[in-house]
Design a protein around this motif. Sequence first.
Motif: not given
Length: 104
Positions: A75-80, A92-104
């Motif tokens: 995940c580019p947002g948190c590095g996890a 093709y998921a770009r990030c983890c679920v928590p970071c994806g929710r924050r971006a939405a």
Amino acid sequence: MSPDTTRPGRMTADEARLRLERERDTRLAELQAAAKGGWAADDHVLVVQKETVKRVLEEIEAAFRRLEEGSYGVCPGCGAVIPVERLEILPYARCCVPCGRRAA
């Protein structure tokens, strides 16, 4: 950090590539079916669906680039590490679920 077989819960690069190729093939088939089916250019719903398929294809190509660069599955947002279960569902998921929710 690229997917490898030495860490449990990680998808190998070959597995990721195969899943991405399947996703790409499916989306391309959808576009071909749309072209053969004569989707009307003025039908708003069909136009939006076609644009969505094209956006997903762009995401798939970006995932192929991440795979080649070695950043696939991170995940580019948190590095996890993105959970393998998420990548199995959405390769093709770009990030983890928590970071994806924050971006939405």
